[in-house]
Write a protein that holds these residues in place. Structure first.
Motif, PDB file in Angstrom:
ATOM      1  N   PRO A 166      49.704 -95.061  89.513  1.00  0.00           N
ATOM      2  CA  PRO A 166      48.937 -93.719  88.804  1.00  0.00           C
ATOM      3  C   PRO A 166      48.062 -93.890  87.639  1.00  0.00           C
ATOM      4  O   PRO A 166      48.451 -94.679  86.734  1.00  0.00           O
ATOM      5  N   GLU A 167      47.041 -92.901  87.837  1.00  0.00           N
ATOM      6  CA  GLU A 167      45.984 -92.757  86.807  1.00  0.00           C
ATOM      7  C   GLU A 167      45.457 -94.246  86.430  1.00  0.00           C
ATOM      8  O   GLU A 167      45.448 -94.684  85.123  1.00  0.00           O
ATOM      9  N   PHE A 168      45.264 -94.968  87.285  1.00  0.00           N
ATOM     10  CA  PHE A 168      44.563 -96.390  87.209  1.00  0.00           C
ATOM     11  C   PHE A 168      43.183 -96.495  87.903  1.00  0.00           C
ATOM     12  O   PHE A 168      43.106 -96.286  89.091  1.00  0.00           O
ATOM     13  N   ALA A 243      40.775 -98.831  79.776  1.00  0.00           N
ATOM     14  CA  ALA A 243      39.793 -97.833  80.549  1.00  0.00           C
ATOM     15  C   ALA A 243      40.548 -96.741  81.122  1.00  0.00           C
ATOM     16  O   ALA A 243      40.280 -95.635  81.002  1.00  0.00           O
ATOM     17  N   SER A 244      41.685 -97.019  81.959  1.00  0.00           N
ATOM     18  CA  SER A 244      42.349 -96.099  82.642  1.00  0.00           C
ATOM     19  C   SER A 244      42.939 -95.095  81.700  1.00  0.00           C
ATOM     20  O   SER A 244      43.097 -94.040  81.941  1.00  0.00           O
ATOM     21  N   TRP A 245      43.391 -95.481  80.584  1.00  0.00           N
ATOM     22  CA  TRP A 245      44.223 -94.712  79.776  1.00  0.00           C
ATOM     23  C   TRP A 245      43.173 -93.698  79.125  1.00  0.00           C
ATOM     24  O   TRP A 245      43.588 -92.351  79.193  1.00  0.00           O
ATOM     25  N   VAL A 246      42.025 -94.225  78.656  1.00  0.00           N
ATOM     26  CA  VAL A 246      41.103 -93.300  78.098  1.00  0.00           C
ATOM     27  C   VAL A 246      40.500 -92.274  78.923  1.00  0.00           C
ATOM     28  O   VAL A 246      40.408 -91.213  78.797  1.00  0.00           O
ATOM     29  N   LEU A 247      40.100 -92.700  80.096  1.00  0.00           N
ATOM     30  CA  LEU A 247      39.635 -91.737  81.206  1.00  0.00           C
ATOM     31  C   LEU A 247      40.591 -90.670  81.700  1.00  0.00           C
ATOM     32  O   LEU A 247      40.248 -89.565  81.822  1.00  0.00           O
ATOM     33  N   SER A 248      41.975 -91.147  81.753  1.00  0.00           N
ATOM     34  CA  SER A 248      42.886 -90.029  82.089  1.00  0.00           C
ATOM     35  C   SER A 248      43.190 -89.082  80.969  1.00  0.00           C
ATOM     36  O   SER A 248      43.349 -88.041  81.242  1.00  0.00           O
ATOM     37  N   ALA A 258      37.452 -76.318  81.633  1.00  0.00           N
ATOM     38  CA  ALA A 258      36.440 -75.582  82.769  1.00  0.00           C
ATOM     39  C   ALA A 258      35.158 -76.579  83.207  1.00  0.00           C
ATOM     40  O   ALA A 258      34.209 -75.765  83.921  1.00  0.00           O
ATOM     41  N   SER A 259      35.414 -77.622  83.281  1.00  0.00           N
ATOM     42  CA  SER A 259      34.524 -78.587  83.859  1.00  0.00           C
ATOM     43  C   SER A 259      34.431 -78.577  85.499  1.00  0.00           C
ATOM     44  O   SER A 259      35.531 -78.336  85.919  1.00  0.00           O
ATOM     45  N   PRO A 260      33.423 -78.417  86.181  1.00  0.00           N
ATOM     46  CA  PRO A 260      33.552 -78.913  87.635  1.00  0.00           C
ATOM     47  C   PRO A 260      34.236 -79.970  87.969  1.00  0.00           C
ATOM     48  O   PRO A 260      34.725 -79.865  89.139  1.00  0.00           O
ATOM     49  N   PHE A 261      34.491 -81.011  87.255  1.00  0.00           N
ATOM     50  CA  PHE A 261      35.180 -82.267  87.431  1.00  0.00           C
ATOM     51  C   PHE A 261      36.604 -81.732  87.739  1.00  0.00           C
ATOM     52  O   PHE A 261      37.526 -82.465  88.356  1.00  0.00           O
ATOM     53  N   ARG A 262      37.130 -80.266  87.270  1.00  0.00           N
ATOM     54  CA  ARG A 262      38.716 -80.123  87.443  1.00  0.00           C
ATOM     55  C   ARG A 262      38.660 -78.947  88.204  1.00  0.00           C
ATOM     56  O   ARG A 262      40.130 -78.378  88.086  1.00  0.00           O
ATOM     57  N   THR A 263      37.722 -78.331  88.767  1.00  0.00           N
ATOM     58  CA  THR A 263      37.830 -77.170  89.440  1.00  0.00           C
ATOM     59  C   THR A 263      38.441 -77.476  90.873  1.00  0.00           C
ATOM     60  O   THR A 263      37.948 -78.254  91.675  1.00  0.00           O
ATOM     61  N   GLY A 264      39.396 -76.895  91.029  1.00  0.00           N
ATOM     62  CA  GLY A 264      40.247 -76.779  92.308  1.00  0.00           C
ATOM     63  C   GLY A 264      40.823 -78.135  92.811  1.00  0.00           C
ATOM     64  O   GLY A 264      40.983 -78.551  94.280  1.00  0.00           O
ATOM     65  N   VAL A 265      40.942 -79.131  92.091  1.00  0.00           N
ATOM     66  CA  VAL A 265      41.381 -80.603  92.220  1.00  0.00           C
ATOM     67  C   VAL A 265      42.529 -80.996  91.488  1.00  0.00           C
ATOM     68  O   VAL A 265      43.008 -80.396  90.428  1.00  0.00           O
ATOM     69  N   THR A 266      43.346 -81.969  92.003  1.00  0.00           N
ATOM     70  CA  THR A 266      44.228 -82.557  91.096  1.00  0.00           C
ATOM     71  C   THR A 266      43.859 -83.287  89.921  1.00  0.00           C
ATOM     72  O   THR A 266      42.846 -83.834  89.993  1.00  0.00           O
ATOM     73  N   PRO A 267      44.658 -83.626  88.987  1.00  0.00           N
ATOM     74  CA  PRO A 267      44.089 -84.601  87.820  1.00  0.00           C
ATOM     75  C   PRO A 267      43.883 -85.872  88.511  1.00  0.00           C
ATOM     76  O   PRO A 267      42.906 -86.504  87.825  1.00  0.00           O
ATOM     77  N   ALA A 268      44.619 -86.520  89.496  1.00  0.00           N
ATOM     78  CA  ALA A 268      44.252 -87.884  90.021  1.00  0.00           C
ATOM     79  C   ALA A 268      42.683 -87.559  90.685  1.00  0.00           C
ATOM     80  O   ALA A 268      42.078 -88.580  90.340  1.00  0.00           O
ATOM     81  N   GLN A 269      42.285 -86.447  91.368  1.00  0.00           N
ATOM     82  CA  GLN A 269      41.201 -86.445  91.969  1.00  0.00           C
ATOM     83  C   GLN A 269      40.245 -86.457  90.830  1.00  0.00           C
ATOM     84  O   GLN A 269      38.796 -86.890  90.907  1.00  0.00           O
ATOM     85  N   THR A 270      40.421 -85.660  89.748  1.00  0.00           N
ATOM     86  CA  THR A 270      39.387 -85.602  88.617  1.00  0.00           C
ATOM     87  C   THR A 270      39.104 -86.975  87.976  1.00  0.00           C
ATOM     88  O   THR A 270      37.964 -87.336  87.888  1.00  0.00           O
ATOM     89  N   LEU A 271      40.430 -87.675  87.912  1.00  0.00           N
ATOM     90  CA  LEU A 271      39.858 -89.130  87.301  1.00  0.00           C
ATOM     91  C   LEU A 271      39.190 -90.100  88.134  1.00  0.00           C
ATOM     92  O   LEU A 271      38.302 -90.696  87.748  1.00  0.00           O
ATOM     93  N   ARG A 272      39.558 -89.871  89.603  1.00  0.00           N
ATOM     94  CA  ARG A 272      38.740 -90.701  90.380  1.00  0.00           C
ATOM     95  C   ARG A 272      37.275 -90.099  90.566  1.00  0.00           C
ATOM     96  O   ARG A 272      36.407 -91.137  90.724  1.00  0.00           O
ATOM     97  N   ALA A 273      36.856 -88.870  90.318  1.00  0.00           N
ATOM     98  CA  ALA A 273      35.595 -88.334  90.555  1.00  0.00           C
ATOM     99  C   ALA A 273      34.893 -88.884  89.320  1.00  0.00           C
ATOM    100  O   ALA A 273      33.647 -89.159  89.321  1.00  0.00           O
TER     101      ALA A 273
END
Length: 291
Positions: A166-168, A243-248, A258-273
């Protein structure tokens, strides 16, 4: 949790996380463009999220896992989820882990030597992946398996561990280049003349033909802001964790709620994006990166 705590306290690491969370949707800091060497098409972005929206990776289909070939973020998300579930279900079964790992390498276009190594090391492969996974989840770079001289950790294996941990994030030469470019922007914003140790995310060269007339640049160094070279094995694993920790932390930060990176998605999806945005930017940093 040794790595998370140790890395979190290094100078400028918390500040970089807060800065990037604040600037994540900047329309000025992260503009970039280059020419795709294969298609000859010009690629550009106005922001990090724009880079994510322009994400493209041509992946093959997989009849066993029932996904078709594609190139879009959605198509790759479907493929990665199928690959993730398959690896998770494989557990420590050597045969199943080998098949799952080979399929991941095929998705990532990095089969070549990786497939050869995986097949040669089939016996015990499942247990090895599980042991590395456990060390990565604990964020312990000093775990014996991560310090072993026989550890295989490269741009191929990071894809496997990104799916089972997770979160990697996938930390390959393109993501490393994109992340380094963000660090350069941070250093310039803060008036720094040296890259802080905790932000010196190592870079790796692109795979180029010997006679390439227009090589891609993945070295984010510029002037006195110089980055280290990435080494396979323990060095790669350590910086993949960092890198994984910083970006997570950025992905879940209150400043970018309020970022579009976070809109309607899971934290894992935000990190992948975010990872995919860096992947696109890092294809070629251009000559200006080393000016």
């Amino acid at each position: 949790m040794k790595t998370r705590q140790a890395h979190a306290t290094l100078p400028h690491v918390p500040e970089f996380i807060g800065w990037l969370a604040t600037e994540l949707d900047s329309r000025t800091l992260f503009k970039h463009q280059y020419v795709d060497r294969r298609s000859g098409a010009k690629w550009s972005c106005e922001s990090l999220y724009d880079a994510y929206r322009g994400y493209a990776w041509n992946h093959p289909g997989n009849a066993r896992l029932s996904f078709n070939p594609g190139a879009s973020a959605d198509s790759n998300a479907h493929a990665l989820e199928a690959l993730r579930q398959d690896l998770q279900a494989a557990g420590s079964d050597d045969e199943r882990v080998l098949q799952g790992a080979l399929d991941v390498m095929a998705w990532g276009g990095v089969s070549a030597h990786n497939a050869q190594w995986l097949k040669a090391n089939k016996v015990g492969l499942g247990r090895m992946v599980q042991d590395v996974k456990a060390a990565l989840i604990k964020k312990d770079p000093d775990a014996p398996i991560l310090r072993s001289n026989t550890l295989r950790f490269n741009s191929g294996m990071t894809k496997i561990y990104s799916l089972v941990c997770p979160e990697f994030v996938i930390y390959d030469s393109r993501v490393a280049a994109g992340l380094g470019r963000l660090v350069v922007q941070y250093c310039k914003a803060k008036g720094l003349t040296r890259v802080p140790e905790g932000l010196n995310f190592p870079w790796a060269a692109a795979k180029e033909g010997e006679n390439s007339t227009d090589p891609k640049n993945r070295n984010p160094s510029t002037g006195t802001l110089q980055f280290k070279r990435l080494r396979s094995g323990s060095h790669h694993a350590r910086w993949n964790m960092n890198a994984s920790w910083v970006l997570s932390q950025v992905a879940s930060h209150a400043r970018c709620a309020a970022s579009p990176f976070r809109t309607g998605v899971t934290p894992a999806q935000t990190l992948r994006a975010i990872e995919q945005a860096l992947f696109m930017i890092g294809y070629d940093l251009g000559a200006a990166a080393n000016a």
